[in-house]
Motif scaffolding. Structure first.
Motif, PDB file in Angstrom:
ATOM      1  N   ALA A  77     -21.851 -64.134  65.691  1.00 51.57           N
ATOM      2  CA  ALA A  77     -21.357 -63.296  64.595  1.00 51.57           C
ATOM      3  C   ALA A  77     -19.848 -63.409  64.433  1.00 51.57           C
ATOM      4  O   ALA A  77     -19.322 -63.356  63.311  1.00 51.57           O
ATOM      5  N   ASN A  78     -19.120 -63.594  65.521  1.00 50.70           N
ATOM      6  CA  ASN A  78     -17.668 -63.685  65.456  1.00 50.70           C
ATOM      7  C   ASN A  78     -17.220 -64.914  64.662  1.00 50.70           C
ATOM      8  O   ASN A  78     -16.372 -64.817  63.765  1.00 50.70           O
ATOM      9  N   ILE A  79     -17.798 -66.063  64.973  1.00 50.07           N
ATOM     10  CA  ILE A  79     -17.402 -67.278  64.240  1.00 50.07           C
ATOM     11  C   ILE A  79     -17.877 -67.210  62.788  1.00 50.07           C
ATOM     12  O   ILE A  79     -17.178 -67.645  61.884  1.00 50.07           O
ATOM     13  N   GLN A  80     -19.054 -66.636  62.546  1.00 52.08           N
ATOM     14  CA  GLN A  80     -19.522 -66.484  61.164  1.00 52.08           C
ATOM     15  C   GLN A  80     -18.549 -65.629  60.355  1.00 52.08           C
ATOM     16  O   GLN A  80     -18.265 -65.921  59.200  1.00 52.08           O
ATOM     17  N   ARG A  81     -18.018 -64.595  60.975  1.00 52.95           N
ATOM     18  CA  ARG A  81     -17.053 -63.723  60.307  1.00 52.95           C
ATOM     19  C   ARG A  81     -15.786 -64.501  59.933  1.00 52.95           C
ATOM     20  O   ARG A  81     -15.268 -64.387  58.833  1.00 52.95           O
ATOM     21  N   LEU A 105      -6.316 -78.789  52.713  1.00 51.73           N
ATOM     22  CA  LEU A 105      -6.477 -79.758  53.790  1.00 51.73           C
ATOM     23  C   LEU A 105      -5.173 -79.980  54.559  1.00 51.73           C
ATOM     24  O   LEU A 105      -5.201 -80.320  55.743  1.00 51.73           O
ATOM     25  N   ALA A 106      -4.036 -79.753  53.908  1.00 47.70           N
ATOM     26  CA  ALA A 106      -2.741 -79.965  54.541  1.00 47.70           C
ATOM     27  C   ALA A 106      -2.267 -78.759  55.355  1.00 47.70           C
ATOM     28  O   ALA A 106      -1.352 -78.892  56.167  1.00 47.70           O
ATOM     29  N   GLN A 107      -2.887 -77.606  55.141  1.00 46.19           N
ATOM     30  CA  GLN A 107      -2.481 -76.394  55.867  1.00 46.19           C
ATOM     31  C   GLN A 107      -2.685 -76.570  57.356  1.00 46.19           C
ATOM     32  O   GLN A 107      -3.668 -77.151  57.800  1.00 46.19           O
ATOM     33  N   LYS A 108      -1.773 -76.014  58.122  1.00 48.16           N
ATOM     34  CA  LYS A 108      -1.928 -75.979  59.578  1.00 48.16           C
ATOM     35  C   LYS A 108      -2.416 -74.588  59.956  1.00 48.16           C
ATOM     36  O   LYS A 108      -1.814 -73.588  59.578  1.00 48.16           O
ATOM     37  N   ASN A 109      -3.531 -74.551  60.682  1.00 45.23           N
ATOM     38  CA  ASN A 109      -4.098 -73.289  61.162  1.00 45.23           C
ATOM     39  C   ASN A 109      -4.227 -72.232  60.073  1.00 45.23           C
ATOM     40  O   ASN A 109      -3.539 -71.215  60.096  1.00 45.23           O
ATOM     41  N   PRO A 110      -5.102 -72.432  59.100  1.00 43.72           N
ATOM     42  CA  PRO A 110      -5.299 -71.420  58.068  1.00 43.72           C
ATOM     43  C   PRO A 110      -5.603 -70.056  58.696  1.00 43.72           C
ATOM     44  O   PRO A 110      -6.296 -69.972  59.704  1.00 43.72           O
ATOM     45  N   ASN A 111      -5.049 -68.995  58.116  1.00 43.80           N
ATOM     46  CA  ASN A 111      -5.159 -67.648  58.688  1.00 43.80           C
ATOM     47  C   ASN A 111      -6.591 -67.239  58.981  1.00 43.80           C
ATOM     48  O   ASN A 111      -6.845 -66.548  59.955  1.00 43.80           O
ATOM     49  N   ALA A 112      -7.528 -67.623  58.128  1.00 44.08           N
ATOM     50  CA  ALA A 112      -8.909 -67.158  58.285  1.00 44.08           C
ATOM     51  C   ALA A 112      -9.592 -67.727  59.524  1.00 44.08           C
ATOM     52  O   ALA A 112     -10.635 -67.246  59.919  1.00 44.08           O
ATOM     53  N   ILE A 113      -9.009 -68.769  60.154  1.00 44.40           N
ATOM     54  CA  ILE A 113      -9.718 -69.376  61.278  1.00 44.40           C
ATOM     55  C   ILE A 113      -8.959 -69.282  62.586  1.00 44.40           C
ATOM     56  O   ILE A 113      -9.315 -69.936  63.549  1.00 44.40           O
ATOM     57  N   LEU A 114      -7.917 -68.470  62.645  1.00 46.32           N
ATOM     58  CA  LEU A 114      -7.168 -68.348  63.893  1.00 46.32           C
ATOM     59  C   LEU A 114      -7.957 -67.506  64.886  1.00 46.32           C
ATOM     60  O   LEU A 114      -7.715 -66.320  65.039  1.00 46.32           O
ATOM     61  N   ALA A 115      -8.898 -68.113  65.529  1.00 42.57           N
ATOM     62  CA  ALA A 115      -9.704 -67.396  66.512  1.00 42.57           C
ATOM     63  C   ALA A 115     -10.404 -68.400  67.415  1.00 42.57           C
ATOM     64  O   ALA A 115     -10.488 -69.574  67.104  1.00 42.57           O
ATOM     65  N   GLY A 116     -10.913 -67.913  68.493  1.00 42.78           N
ATOM     66  CA  GLY A 116     -11.635 -68.757  69.413  1.00 42.78           C
ATOM     67  C   GLY A 116     -11.017 -68.593  70.779  1.00 42.78           C
ATOM     68  O   GLY A 116     -10.072 -67.841  70.940  1.00 42.78           O
ATOM     69  N   PRO A 117     -11.489 -69.216  71.802  1.00 40.19           N
ATOM     70  CA  PRO A 117     -12.602 -70.154  71.786  1.00 40.19           C
ATOM     71  C   PRO A 117     -13.956 -69.448  71.657  1.00 40.19           C
ATOM     72  O   PRO A 117     -14.076 -68.267  71.944  1.00 40.19           O
ATOM     73  N   TYR A 118     -14.934 -70.230  71.219  1.00 30.91           N
ATOM     74  CA  TYR A 118     -16.288 -69.727  71.020  1.00 30.91           C
ATOM     75  C   TYR A 118     -17.198 -70.285  72.105  1.00 30.91           C
ATOM     76  O   TYR A 118     -17.229 -71.486  72.327  1.00 30.91           O
ATOM     77  N   PRO A 119     -17.953 -69.417  72.783  1.00 30.53           N
ATOM     78  CA  PRO A 119     -18.819 -69.885  73.866  1.00 30.53           C
ATOM     79  C   PRO A 119     -20.115 -70.513  73.350  1.00 30.53           C
ATOM     80  O   PRO A 119     -20.661 -70.087  72.339  1.00 30.53           O
ATOM     81  N   VAL A 120     -20.584 -71.530  74.059  1.00 31.69           N
ATOM     82  CA  VAL A 120     -21.882 -72.156  73.785  1.00 31.69           C
ATOM     83  C   VAL A 120     -22.712 -72.026  75.050  1.00 31.69           C
ATOM     84  O   VAL A 120     -22.336 -72.550  76.098  1.00 31.69           O
TER      85      VAL A 120
END
Length: 193
Positions: free
Chosen positions: A12-16, A150-165
């Motif tokens: 759910a965290n990565i989906q968010r 595509l040129a953006q570095k670390n878009p705000n919406a994805i600054l998260a992780g790491p995600y466990p598998v």
């Protein structure tokens, strides 16, 4: 017959986080068909339509591969595309997994599938999460917008992780006019000791 693939499902965290990225970008790239964040997954092997016997073989291969790999984590990187900037086929989010466990899991799964006489992908493994698909060329404004994204570095919406598998999933895909619906048929823990 069951349309089958083997994948890592997203929590759910990565989906968010991916939903946040999609909500930011979809209004400025309306030509693309955006996926439902609830259905985003990292495909390890697409197997197509399988009868019950072949489905059981695929599940056994997934289970064997899961027993040879330890749990790991990954992070999201940058968005990218397959196809040209004028007419992208897929807009995706990249995956970074520094330990090599993701590529190891993919390789082990491919070996197990090949031993069960499944055809496997010959292209190099390029882990990614599909966010949108395109069929028509983008107009000039959309092309410029895509280049900025595509040129953006670390878009705000994805600054998260790491995600466990911790699991590998055998999935069923049902296609309809409103898009694909995915159902987990089997879930195997990563448990190499």
């Amino acid at each position: 017959m069951t349309r089958t693939f083997i994948a890592l499902e997203m929590d759910a965290n990565i989906q968010r986080h991916l939903n946040g990225f999609i909500q930011q970008v979809a209004p400025v790239l309306p030509t693309l068909r955006w996926v439902d964040p609830q259905g985003i997954h990292l495909t390890l092997a697409f197997l197509g339509e399988l009868d019950d016997e072949r489905l059981a073989s695929a599940s056994a291969a997934a289970q064997k591969a899961s027993q040879l790999c330890t749990p790991f984590s990954y992070s999201l990187t940058q968005p990218g595309i397959f196809g040209s900037p004028r007419q992208p086929r897929v807009l995706w989010m990249g995956i970074e997994e520094v330990s090599g466990s993701l590529k190891r899991l993919h390789r082990l799964l491919q070996q197990e599938l090949e031993q069960s006489d499944f055809e496997t992908e010959t292209r190099p493994f390029s882990p990614h999460l599909t966010l949108a698909r395109g069929k028509a060329p983008l107009n000039a404004t959309e092309q410029a917008t895509l280049q900025k994204i595509l040129a953006q570095k670390n878009p705000n919406a994805i600054l998260a992780g790491p995600y466990p598998v911790k699991h590998i999933h055998v999935m069923k895909s049902e296609l309809s006019r409103s898009g694909a619906t995915y159902t987990c048929l089997q879930k195997y823990p990563l448990q190499y000791k």
